[in-house]
Write an enzyme that holds these catalytic residues in place. Structure first.
Site, short mmCIF file in Angstrom:
data_model
loop_
_atom_site.label_atom_id
_atom_site.label_comp_id
_atom_site.label_asym_id
_atom_site.label_seq_id
_atom_site.Cartn_x
_atom_site.Cartn_y
_atom_site.Cartn_z
N ASP A 165 -8.39 -12.02 8.47
CA ASP A 165 -7.26 -11.44 9.20
C ASP A 165 -6.85 -10.14 8.53
OD1 ASP A 165 -4.99 -10.83 10.61
OD2 ASP A 165 -4.05 -12.79 10.38
N ASP A 367 -6.75 -4.35 14.35
CA ASP A 367 -6.46 -5.73 13.97
C ASP A 367 -7.60 -6.65 14.36
OD1 ASP A 367 -4.84 -7.88 13.00
OD2 ASP A 367 -4.34 -8.38 15.06
#
Length: 487
Positions: A165, A367
């Protein structure tokens, strides 16, 4: 001196544009301004991938040696390949897609809520590392857009699948005793079996770096992280050894989660790669210069992507754009986006719509945990309308989930679609492969334009648009690179 004719000038500009695209390895032979989407093969890919059963996970190699001495590349897998449900069928793409979109909406909402967050980058370190890495797997099958990497935790190392992440700063795993745990593929990590596990005291400087910390019985450091979609992890902070192939990274601050809930099914925890001090990148600091590179494998394939750490991971020939830092959101990697293109035509939107303001609002974030790219509503509407105007020959279908622009491509072998380009500040142009912006949402031939309005001033470049493109972060020098290779 006479000026070139309009036709000659057009040819010159188009040649310059193609050269720019080729420099990042994303140009297609049909550019400009159209390319082909292989409808038949894309649909076959959604049906033919066979998820591994838990008993078969050992078949996935977690580390491969690269052609650079001392550099280790870890495999990245889409979670399509990691099914925790042995009864999963091969024909449930629509169900997986809808669950993925539901989670993606929650993910985006949680990112918006985190914008006022704080934290500083601490690059202090007392040892050196060679470049290292792992392959990455994807998480689509469990209703998640996440990607997985396999690393060793503890001494001796216990192999675990971890979600990567780029928008999070905590490294954590589920731990025994597990008061509340979700299902994971490997046995839950037991600190009692690790010789290198060491708890962090409540008054330590490491504990002070946590946003939400506290004390257990006045001694051990307690952490708590919520992800905005109902997922959370709570437990104690510890120093532990992580193993990437033959590379051992000692004294990494990790969360040992005793109370956990969420959509991390199959994975043991999360490997935070954000820009804050508690992420793995932040903790390695000067040893890697904040440098890492990844290739996200395309959905529906048996191939694996990769994740590599270290300055040796920075490719020669990439197209580099500056990284922007937002003190209000130090975990996020911002890039300067100046515009969008459809079919070689610039979409009529203001450059300011993508600007990161001095107060930390707006901007464009890269992201890995968000699946679908979001743009502010006015930019999205102009972008979508331009795409629709250039696809009037394709049969439309009803919108689905967060997508309002879909097509019925059943019966087509391939279709001709306009190219989609991101214009970055300073000149670089990234043109996406067709499968990165027109994606199947069921097994019957419904494809949707894979973008959505953000509902705020923040833009997010999601992992669907990043797939198959080599992406490199050079945090030490403040740049992100695209290409030159495809994955």
């Amino acid at each position: 001196m006479s000026l070139p004719s309009p036709a000659a000038m057009s040819t010159i500009l188009m040649t310059m544009l193609q050269l720019t695209l080729c420099s990042i390895g994303i140009a297609t032979a049909s550019y400009p301004p159209f390319q082909l989407l292989n409808v038949k093969q894309t649909l076959l890919d959604t049906k033919m991938l066979k998820p591994l059963k838990p008993s078969e996970f050992h078949l996935l190699s977690n580390v491969t040696e690269t052609d650079r001495p001392g550099t280790w590349k870890l495999k990245l897998f889409h979670r399509d390949k990691l099914s925790s449900n042995a009864t999963s069928t091969l024909h449930d793409h629509r169900r997986r897609f809808q669950a993925n979109m539901e989670r993606d909406v929650k993910r985006v909402a949680s990112l918006f809520r985190r914008l006022p967050g704080g934290g500083t980058h601490d690059g202090n370190a007392s040892y050196e590392l060679d470049d290292f890495g792992s392959d990455v797997v994807s998480g689509m099958a469990q209703g998640s857009g996440e990607y997985f990497v396999r690393i060793g935790v503890g001494s001796p190392p216990r192999n675990q699948y971890m979600v990567i992440d780029s928008g999070s700063d905590i490294v954590w795993v589920q731990c025994q005793p597990c008061n509340q745990c979700y299902r994971q593929s490997d046995p839950v990590f037991n600190p009692a079996d690790s010789a290198s596990f060491a708890g962090v005291s409540c008054g330590s400087s490491v504990c002070d770096r946590l946003e939400n910390s506290g004390c257990n019985s006045g001694r051990s450091c307690r952490y708590e992280v919520s992800y905005g979609d109902g997922s959370y992890t709570k437990g104690t902070l510890a120093l532990e050894t992580l193993t990437f192939g033959r590379t051992m990274v000692k004294n990494v601050a990790i969360g040992c989660g005793h109370i956990n809930r969420g959509m991390f099914i199959g994975a043991a925890g999360l490997l935070g790669l954000g820009g804050g001090s508690m992420s793995l990148v932040g903790q390695l600091g000067g040893q890697t210069g904040g440098a890492f590179s990844y290739c996200l494998v395309s959905r529906g394939t048996d191939a694996s992507g990769s994740l590599v750490f270290g300055r040796g991971a920075m490719p020669v020939g990439a197209s580099w754009v500056p990284l922007l830092r937002n003190p209000r959101a130090p975990s996020f990697y911002y890039v300067g986006l100046s515009g969008l293109g459809v079919g070689g035509i610039s979409v009529p939107i203001s450059n300011d719509i993508f600007r990161l303001t001095e107060l930390g609002f707006g901007g464009v974030v890269m992201d890995t945990g968000t699946a679908v790219t979001r743009f502010p509503t006015s930019a999205y509407n102009a972008f979508r309308d331009t795409f629709i105007s250039q696809t009037a020959n394709l049969p439309r279908a009803s919108g689905l989930s967060i997508f309002d622009t879909c097509y019925n491509l059943s019966g087509f072998i391939s279709v001709r679609v306009p190219t989609i380009s991101f214009y970055f500040s300073g000149g670089p142009i990234l043109t996406l492969p067709a499968r990165n912006f027109l994606i199947p949402v069921d097994d019957m031939g419904t494809f949707c334009f894979a973008f959505a309005p953000s509902g705020s001033g923040l833009s997010i470049i999601g992992n669907i648009q990043q797939e198959g493109i080599q992406i490199s972060f050079d945090g030490g020098n403040g740049f992100v690179g695209f290409g030159p290779n495809v994955c």
